[in-house]
Motif scaffolding. Structure first.
Motif, mmCIF file in Angstrom:
data_model
loop_
_atom_site.group_PDB
_atom_site.id
_atom_site.type_symbol
_atom_site.label_atom_id
_atom_site.label_comp_id
_atom_site.label_asym_id
_atom_site.label_seq_id
_atom_site.Cartn_x
_atom_site.Cartn_y
_atom_site.Cartn_z
ATOM 1 N N UNK A 1 56.866 58.959 63.649
ATOM 2 C CA UNK A 1 56.764 59.279 65.076
ATOM 3 C C UNK A 1 57.890 60.265 65.406
ATOM 4 N N UNK A 2 57.640 61.355 66.131
ATOM 5 C CA UNK A 2 56.387 61.678 66.819
ATOM 6 C C UNK A 2 55.378 62.456 65.980
ATOM 7 N N UNK A 3 55.842 63.196 64.937
ATOM 8 C CA UNK A 3 54.907 63.978 64.130
ATOM 9 C C UNK A 3 55.276 63.868 62.659
ATOM 10 N N UNK A 4 54.260 64.053 61.815
ATOM 11 C CA UNK A 4 54.499 64.053 60.372
ATOM 12 C C UNK A 4 53.298 64.675 59.674
ATOM 13 N N UNK A 5 53.559 65.241 58.513
ATOM 14 C CA UNK A 5 52.495 65.733 57.634
ATOM 15 C C UNK A 5 52.494 64.884 56.377
ATOM 16 N N UNK A 6 51.318 64.323 56.051
ATOM 17 C CA UNK A 6 51.203 63.442 54.889
ATOM 18 C C UNK A 6 50.153 63.983 53.932
ATOM 19 N N UNK A 7 50.269 63.555 52.681
ATOM 20 C CA UNK A 7 49.286 63.875 51.659
ATOM 21 C C UNK A 7 48.652 62.551 51.220
ATOM 22 N N UNK A 8 47.309 62.541 51.120
ATOM 23 C CA UNK A 8 46.594 61.326 50.731
ATOM 24 C C UNK A 8 45.870 61.575 49.410
ATOM 25 N N UNK A 9 46.045 60.665 48.475
ATOM 26 C CA UNK A 9 45.409 60.804 47.164
ATOM 27 C C UNK A 9 44.912 59.435 46.713
ATOM 28 N N UNK A 10 43.780 59.427 46.050
ATOM 29 C CA UNK A 10 43.242 58.187 45.495
ATOM 30 C C UNK A 10 43.972 57.893 44.192
ATOM 31 N N UNK A 11 44.457 56.666 44.070
ATOM 32 C CA UNK A 11 45.239 56.268 42.899
ATOM 33 C C UNK A 11 44.723 54.939 42.362
ATOM 34 N N UNK A 12 44.758 54.790 41.048
ATOM 35 C CA UNK A 12 44.370 53.512 40.436
ATOM 36 C C UNK A 12 45.429 52.462 40.741
ATOM 37 N N UNK B 1 53.022 59.715 78.960
ATOM 38 C CA UNK B 1 54.435 60.002 78.710
ATOM 39 C C UNK B 1 55.006 59.167 77.573
ATOM 40 N N UNK B 2 54.303 58.114 77.160
ATOM 41 C CA UNK B 2 54.800 57.258 76.081
ATOM 42 C C UNK B 2 54.709 57.982 74.737
ATOM 43 N N UNK B 3 55.587 57.641 73.801
ATOM 44 C CA UNK B 3 55.534 58.304 72.484
ATOM 45 C C UNK B 3 54.285 57.905 71.715
ATOM 46 N N UNK B 4 53.875 58.786 70.816
ATOM 47 C CA UNK B 4 52.752 58.492 69.929
ATOM 48 C C UNK B 4 53.016 59.166 68.591
ATOM 49 N N UNK B 5 52.237 58.791 67.601
ATOM 50 C CA UNK B 5 52.321 59.411 66.279
ATOM 51 C C UNK B 5 51.214 60.438 66.151
ATOM 52 N N UNK B 6 51.602 61.680 65.987
ATOM 53 C CA UNK B 6 50.647 62.780 65.781
ATOM 54 C C UNK B 6 50.749 63.167 64.309
ATOM 55 N N UNK B 7 49.742 62.804 63.515
ATOM 56 C CA UNK B 7 49.818 62.923 62.061
ATOM 57 C C UNK B 7 48.800 63.921 61.539
ATOM 58 N N UNK B 8 49.225 64.762 60.636
ATOM 59 C CA UNK B 8 48.317 65.637 59.901
ATOM 60 C C UNK B 8 48.249 65.133 58.470
ATOM 61 N N UNK B 9 47.047 64.768 58.043
ATOM 62 C CA UNK B 9 46.863 64.231 56.690
ATOM 63 C C UNK B 9 46.041 65.229 55.886
ATOM 64 N N UNK B 10 46.568 65.626 54.739
ATOM 65 C CA UNK B 10 45.873 66.553 53.848
ATOM 66 C C UNK B 10 45.269 65.770 52.691
ATOM 67 N N UNK B 11 43.971 65.936 52.485
ATOM 68 C CA UNK B 11 43.254 65.219 51.441
ATOM 69 C C UNK B 11 43.206 66.049 50.165
ATOM 70 N N UNK B 12 42.841 65.395 49.078
ATOM 71 C CA UNK B 12 42.729 66.097 47.797
ATOM 72 C C UNK B 12 41.651 67.178 47.847
ATOM 73 N N UNK B 13 40.660 66.994 48.708
ATOM 74 C CA UNK B 13 39.588 67.980 48.863
ATOM 75 C C UNK B 13 40.024 69.203 49.657
ATOM 76 N N UNK B 14 41.298 69.219 50.092
ATOM 77 C CA UNK B 14 41.894 70.282 50.902
ATOM 78 C C UNK B 14 41.477 70.212 52.372
ATOM 79 N N UNK B 15 40.709 69.214 52.721
ATOM 80 C CA UNK B 15 40.411 69.006 54.132
ATOM 81 C C UNK B 15 41.634 68.427 54.830
#
Length: 224
Positions: free
Chosen positions: A209-220, A135-149
């Motif tokens: 929290x509780x949900x989010x969609x993020x984008x991850x990219x490799x950066x110098x 019943x406790x809150x949690x972070x449910x995250x969707x992370x989209x990579x540059x490879x589209x995965x």
């Protein structure tokens, strides 16, 4: 009848030639009243009463077919090489899972990565504390990579941005992608537009929290 906490693997309901085993409960032959009660509850659409003490808020279940073996024969000859069950048929094994090894001294606990559907490029990771109250809150995250995965993560609100970055980098390393010493993994959201660079901030503190969609990219990294 199957009520669910996202952080838990389903409880196996294993059917053998001579009886049934439900999770960590002892094996019951089909002729025993307890086996009949378990099966009757499930077939009637009810949550098995024998699980209510251990799982008062419900838990998902998965049927495992071992009807070609008696329980004792399976335990003696096949349990050590079963791809779905542990050696006592008490728990399911994570499907195609792997352990995430931590490289830092952060608070993020070791978790299990499961790959429920490789066809759509999605992976799922649970980094929740063992025995937590569902019943406790949690972070449910969707992370989209540059490879589209896509990677789906379930994390504690107290985990940090740094924990998230380290976990994603560890997963990339498992796939043979290693960041150079002048590179970093940049995390951002589109709505609202925001970039997350403070590794010490908690997921709760930055509004993931509780949900989010993020984008991850490799950066110098900046030379400074």
């Amino acid at each position: 009848a199957c009520l669910v906490a996202d952080d838990a693997l389903p409880v196996p309901l294993t059917i053998f030639t001579d009886g049934v085993k439900l999770g960590s409960l002892i094996f019951h032959a089909f002729g025993e009243p307890m086996a009949q009660r378990i099966l009757r509850d499930i077939l009637d659409g009810y949550f098995p009463i024998v699980l209510k003490a251990e799982h008062p808020d419900g838990v998902s279940m998965k049927v495992v077919d071992r009807t070609s073996h008696t329980f004792e024969a399976w335990k003696r000859d096949l349990s050590h090489q079963d791809e779905d069950l542990d050696s006592g048929a008490d728990r399911l094994l994570p499907a195609s899972g792997m352990a995430i090894r931590r490289r830092s001294s952060g608070s993020c606990a070791r978790g299990i990565v499961s790959f429920p559907d490789e066809s759509n490029g999605k992976k799922e990771l649970f980094l929740l504390e063992s025995g937590r109250d569902p019943a406790l809150p949690m972070a449910r995250l969707q992370v989209k990579l540059e490879s589209r995965k896509r990677i789906i993560l379930s994390m504690e609100p107290t985990h940090t941005v740094g924990d998230l970055q380290d976990t994603l980098e560890s997963m990339l390393e498992e796939e043979g992608i290693r960041l150079g010493h002048k590179q970093r993994l940049l995390l951002r959201t589109a709505f609202p537009p925001c970039t997350y660079t403070d590794r010490k901030q908690t997921l709760q503190g930055v509004g993931l929290v509780p949900t989010a969609t993020l984008f991850a990219a490799v950066q110098a990294c900046d030379e400074s």
